[in-house]
Design a protein around this motif. Structure first.
Motif, PDB file in Angstrom:
ATOM      1  N   PHE A  35       0.860  -1.178   0.000  1.00 16.51           N
ATOM      2  CA  PHE A  35       0.000   0.000   0.000  1.00 16.51           C
ATOM      3  C   PHE A  35       0.897   1.228   0.000  1.00 16.51           C
ATOM      4  CE2 PHE A  35      -4.366  -1.404   1.151  1.00 16.51           C
ATOM      5  CZ  PHE A  35      -4.115  -2.747   1.128  1.00 16.51           C
ATOM      6  N   ASN A  36       1.315   1.612  -1.200  1.00 13.56           N
ATOM      7  CA  ASN A  36       2.218   2.758  -1.316  1.00 13.56           C
ATOM      8  C   ASN A  36       1.586   4.016  -0.748  1.00 13.56           C
ATOM      9  OD1 ASN A  36       4.147   1.287  -2.612  1.00 13.56           O
ATOM     10  ND2 ASN A  36       3.531   1.889  -4.678  1.00 13.56           N
ATOM     11  N   SER A  57      -1.540   4.123   9.299  1.00 12.95           N
ATOM     12  CA  SER A  57      -0.505   3.827  10.298  1.00 12.95           C
ATOM     13  C   SER A  57      -1.039   3.008  11.459  1.00 12.95           C
ATOM     14  CB  SER A  57       0.093   5.133  10.828  1.00 12.95           C
ATOM     15  OG  SER A  57      -0.906   5.928  11.466  1.00 12.95           O
ATOM     16  N   GLU A  58      -2.372   2.944  11.604  1.00 13.58           N
ATOM     17  CA  GLU A  58      -2.977   2.192  12.697  1.00 13.58           C
ATOM     18  C   GLU A  58      -3.179   0.712  12.356  1.00 13.58           C
ATOM     19  OE1 GLU A  58      -3.619   3.658  15.648  1.00 13.58           O
ATOM     20  OE2 GLU A  58      -2.734   5.479  14.779  1.00 13.58           O
ATOM     21  N   ILE A  59      -3.101   0.376  11.088  1.00 15.23           N
ATOM     22  CA  ILE A  59      -3.300  -1.014  10.678  1.00 15.23           C
ATOM     23  C   ILE A  59      -2.098  -1.846  11.120  1.00 15.23           C
ATOM     24  CG2 ILE A  59      -3.559  -2.548   8.674  1.00 15.23           C
ATOM     25  CD1 ILE A  59      -4.988  -0.226   7.265  1.00 15.23           C
ATOM     26  N   PRO A  60      -2.314  -2.981  11.776  1.00 12.86           N
ATOM     27  CA  PRO A  60      -1.210  -3.787  12.299  1.00 12.86           C
ATOM     28  C   PRO A  60      -0.191  -4.161  11.222  1.00 12.86           C
ATOM     29  CG  PRO A  60      -3.302  -4.563  13.180  1.00 12.86           C
ATOM     30  CD  PRO A  60      -3.632  -3.550  12.128  1.00 12.86           C
ATOM     31  N   SER A  92      -9.721  -0.747  16.225  1.00  7.85           N
ATOM     32  CA  SER A  92     -10.327   0.585  16.227  1.00  7.85           C
ATOM     33  C   SER A  92      -9.296   1.609  15.793  1.00  7.85           C
ATOM     34  CB  SER A  92     -10.879   0.948  17.618  1.00  7.85           C
ATOM     35  OG  SER A  92      -9.829   0.995  18.573  1.00  7.85           O
ATOM     36  N   ALA A  93      -9.763   2.607  15.056  1.00  5.72           N
ATOM     37  CA  ALA A  93      -8.902   3.694  14.580  1.00  5.72           C
ATOM     38  C   ALA A  93      -9.803   4.809  14.093  1.00  5.72           C
ATOM     39  CB  ALA A  93      -7.988   3.210  13.461  1.00  5.72           C
ATOM     40  N   GLY A  94      -9.383   6.036  14.301  1.00  6.37           N
ATOM     41  CA  GLY A  94     -10.182   7.161  13.847  1.00  6.37           C
ATOM     42  C   GLY A  94     -11.572   7.123  14.430  1.00  6.37           C
ATOM     43  N   ALA A  95     -12.577   7.191  13.569  1.00 10.64           N
ATOM     44  CA  ALA A  95     -13.972   7.192  14.008  1.00 10.64           C
ATOM     45  C   ALA A  95     -14.619   5.817  13.892  1.00 10.64           C
ATOM     46  CB  ALA A  95     -14.780   8.201  13.195  1.00 10.64           C
ATOM     47  N   GLY A  96     -13.838   4.785  13.581  1.00  7.21           N
ATOM     48  CA  GLY A  96     -14.408   3.472  13.351  1.00  7.21           C
ATOM     49  C   GLY A  96     -13.854   2.403  14.266  1.00  7.21           C
ATOM     50  N   SER A  97     -14.582   1.295  14.316  1.00  5.77           N
ATOM     51  CA  SER A  97     -14.125   0.120  15.062  1.00  5.77           C
ATOM     52  C   SER A  97     -14.847  -1.104  14.527  1.00  5.77           C
ATOM     53  CB  SER A  97     -14.398   0.273  16.563  1.00  5.77           C
ATOM     54  OG  SER A  97     -15.794   0.335  16.813  1.00  5.77           O
ATOM     55  N   THR A  98     -14.233  -2.273  14.714  1.00  9.85           N
ATOM     56  CA  THR A  98     -14.912  -3.516  14.372  1.00  9.85           C
ATOM     57  C   THR A  98     -15.830  -3.900  15.526  1.00  9.85           C
ATOM     58  OG1 THR A  98     -13.110  -4.849  15.273  1.00  9.85           O
ATOM     59  CG2 THR A  98     -12.998  -4.294  12.935  1.00  9.85           C
ATOM     60  N   GLN A  99     -16.818  -4.743  15.220  1.00  8.34           N
ATOM     61  CA  GLN A  99     -17.803  -5.082  16.229  1.00  8.34           C
ATOM     62  C   GLN A  99     -17.342  -6.197  17.155  1.00  8.34           C
ATOM     63  OE1 GLN A  99     -21.966  -4.999  14.721  1.00  8.34           O
ATOM     64  NE2 GLN A  99     -21.059  -4.610  12.708  1.00  8.34           N
ATOM     65  N   SER A 104     -11.850  10.880   5.954  1.00  2.00           N
ATOM     66  CA  SER A 104     -10.575  10.195   6.150  1.00  2.00           C
ATOM     67  C   SER A 104     -10.500   9.442   7.470  1.00  2.00           C
ATOM     68  CB  SER A 104      -9.410  11.198   6.056  1.00  2.00           C
ATOM     69  OG  SER A 104      -9.505  12.178   7.081  1.00  2.00           O
ATOM     70  N   ASP A 105     -11.392   9.792   8.421  1.00  2.00           N
ATOM     71  CA  ASP A 105     -11.355   9.099   9.711  1.00  2.00           C
ATOM     72  C   ASP A 105     -12.027   7.733   9.673  1.00  2.00           C
ATOM     73  OD1 ASP A 105     -13.931  10.070   9.438  1.00  2.00           O
ATOM     74  OD2 ASP A 105     -14.028  11.026  11.417  1.00  2.00           O
ATOM     75  N   VAL A 106     -12.612   7.355   8.509  1.00  2.00           N
ATOM     76  CA  VAL A 106     -13.197   6.014   8.373  1.00  2.00           C
ATOM     77  C   VAL A 106     -12.678   5.270   7.138  1.00  2.00           C
ATOM     78  CG1 VAL A 106     -15.318   6.539   9.645  1.00  2.00           C
ATOM     79  CG2 VAL A 106     -15.240   6.911   7.150  1.00  2.00           C
ATOM     80  N   ILE A 107     -11.845   5.913   6.324  1.00  5.65           N
ATOM     81  CA  ILE A 107     -11.344   5.274   5.103  1.00  5.65           C
ATOM     82  C   ILE A 107     -10.023   4.572   5.406  1.00  5.65           C
ATOM     83  CG2 ILE A 107     -10.566   5.627   2.737  1.00  5.65           C
ATOM     84  CD1 ILE A 107     -12.432   8.026   2.556  1.00  5.65           C
ATOM     85  N   LEU A 108     -10.083   3.243   5.445  1.00  2.00           N
ATOM     86  CA  LEU A 108      -8.899   2.448   5.751  1.00  2.00           C
ATOM     87  C   LEU A 108      -7.898   2.457   4.598  1.00  2.00           C
ATOM     88  CD1 LEU A 108     -10.561  -0.710   7.315  1.00  2.00           C
ATOM     89  CD2 LEU A 108      -9.084   0.908   8.520  1.00  2.00           C
ATOM     90  N   ALA A 109      -8.402   2.414   3.388  1.00  3.01           N
ATOM     91  CA  ALA A 109      -7.545   2.275   2.222  1.00  3.01           C
ATOM     92  C   ALA A 109      -8.367   2.597   0.977  1.00  3.01           C
ATOM     93  CB  ALA A 109      -6.988   0.850   2.131  1.00  3.01           C
ATOM     94  N   SER A 110      -7.699   2.588  -0.174  1.00  3.78           N
ATOM     95  CA  SER A 110      -8.376   2.761  -1.468  1.00  3.78           C
ATOM     96  C   SER A 110      -7.716   1.846  -2.491  1.00  3.78           C
ATOM     97  CB  SER A 110      -8.283   4.209  -1.953  1.00  3.78           C
ATOM     98  OG  SER A 110      -8.961   5.099  -1.092  1.00  3.78           O
ATOM     99  N   MET A 111      -8.527   1.311  -3.394  1.00  2.01           N
ATOM    100  CA  MET A 111      -8.004   0.533  -4.513  1.00  2.01           C
ATOM    101  C   MET A 111      -7.838   1.495  -5.669  1.00  2.01           C
ATOM    102  SD  MET A 111      -7.387  -1.514  -7.021  1.00  2.01           S
ATOM    103  CE  MET A 111      -8.776  -1.450  -8.159  1.00  2.01           C
ATOM    104  N   VAL A 112      -6.648   2.038  -5.789  1.00  2.00           N
ATOM    105  CA  VAL A 112      -6.359   3.080  -6.767  1.00  2.00           C
ATOM    106  C   VAL A 112      -6.161   2.455  -8.149  1.00  2.00           C
ATOM    107  CG1 VAL A 112      -4.698   4.848  -7.466  1.00  2.00           C
ATOM    108  CG2 VAL A 112      -5.350   4.607  -5.057  1.00  2.00           C
TER     109      VAL A 112
END
Length: 388
Positions: free
Chosen positions: A7-8, A357-360, A195-202, A305-313
């Motif tokens: 993920f450049n 940067s929050e993704i493990p 969890s990161a930004g405004a999101g979290s997994t259930q 941006s607080d909920v977008i983990l990534a993009s498929m560019v």
């Protein structure tokens, strides 16, 4: 691209949006009224959503020698400002204007029925005379098949479809390959507390979603790759899928994504143009995550941006630029099919500016390894959702 970092950190060069862009045509109705042969004009507009108007930003006639080439851009429905597919295509035209000294005109069709008329108006124009007409989006293929036959001396290019004609260059992408990486990441994250930004997994479920625009082979490749990536990572993760039927329906995208979040999805990936804006709204409303498409939407849709983990560019900009460059260099290849996948950097899975940067690191490492395996041919990615 570094093999150890899939993920450049994708960065856009923000070109001068007005440079060498002569005229903006907002719809086929406007185009028909003002014409393209010697009377390009209108009641104003700045090239970003008005009804037209001469906007020769060079302040004159482009100089005695004239531009290196003149290009007509016919965008996909949904228009500019989508922060995604059309804007990515425009970036390529802007870069060509900056680096190759070309001039380009733009048209934003309001409906699929408008494609043929706009393609033909560029093709039949003699003042100015267009060296290339860029047709952005697979929905233009049927119209272009007819237009290319009617105007055999006009060069065309099309993105996301193949038109078999000696005067058409076709550019297609490995959307399924990039989407596979997105699916792998999504499956890994929904299977853990994150969890990161405004999101979290259930935490108590493992489910992700996919929202498509118009159903068909192209968007099917996004869905197929995504599903296959999820299954490759975690066999038991559920994948919910829905198609809105439109690339410019944010409300429909929001409704579809909210339904998925309410049904347990932690992450929803969209391939739906401006409809995807609704997916981002739903993610914020539900406190979950989303994945963008075509551009780094954590940048182009910064409010989300607080909920977008990534993009498929998808490097539609490179396709546009390369086709224009071939015309300028007098080596345009009509009838050629150009395929841009992971190996050609035609698609890229890019982490979000705020959340990446929050993704493990363990998840990132696995995605990087799988990317190389796809390039090496060790992993075959399906293109049909039924086979994912």
């Amino acid at each position: 691209m570094c093999d150890t970092e899939v993920f450049n950190a994708y960065r856009h060069r923000w070109w001068d949006m007005s440079q060498r862009r002569r005229t903006f045509i907002s719809s086929v109705g406007t185009a028909t009224a003002i014409g393209l042969a010697g009377c390009l004009g209108g009641d104003g507009g700045d090239g970003d959503g008005g009804d037209g108007g001469d906007t020769d930003s060079d302040g004159g006639d482009g100089g005695d020698s004239g531009p290196a080439a003149r290009v007509g851009m016919v965008y996909a429905t949904g228009g500019l400002g989508d922060g995604s597919f059309n804007d990515q295509a425009q970036t390529g035209a802007i870069r060509a204007a900056d680096e190759l000294s070309i001039e380009y005109d733009e048209s934003q069709p309001e409906a699929v029925q408008d494609f043929g008329s706009l393609q033909q108006q560029y093709a039949q124009s003699s003042n100015p005379d267009y060296d290339l007409v860029c047709c952005i989006g697979f929905l233009q293929a049927d119209a272009l098949t007819e237009t290319a036959e009617q105007y055999p001396d006009q060069n065309f290019m099309i993105v996301d479809s193949v038109v078999e004609a000696d005067n058409v260059g076709s550019y297609v992408f490995g959307e399924h390959q990039g989407s596979f990486l997105i699916g792998l990441m999504a499956a890994k994250l929904t299977s853990q507390d994150f969890s990161a930004g405004a999101g979290s997994t259930q935490g108590d479920s493992a489910s992700v979603g996919f929202v498509g625009g118009v159903e068909g082979d192209l968007i099917g490749r996004f869905e197929a790759g995504y599903k296959a990536g999820v299954k490759h990572a975690e066999e038991d993760v559920e994948v919910q899928s829905a198609y809105v039927g439109d690339f410019n329906d944010p409300s429909g995208g929001q409704e579809a994504a909210l339904s998925m979040y309410e049904s347990g999805a932690d992450i929803v990936f969209h391939a739906a143009g401006n409809t995807g804006t609704g997916v981002f709204r739903a993610a914020q409303e539900a406190g979950r995550f989303a994945v963008g498409v075509d551009r780094d939407q954590s940048v182009t849709k910064e409010n989300f941006s607080d909920v977008i983990l990534a993009s498929m560019v998808k490097r539609v900009d490179n396709a546009v630029y390369t086709s224009v460059e071939s015309v300028v260099n007098d080596n345009f290849e009509g009838g050629a099919v150009n395929t841009l996948g992971l190996e050609q950097n035609g698609v890229e899975a890019v982490y979000g500016q705020q959340l990446g940067s929050e993704i493990p690191q363990g998840v990132k490492d696995e995605v990087s390894e799988v990317r190389q395996s796809i390039i090496d041919g060790d992993i075959s990615v399906p293109t049909d959702p039924e086979n994912a």
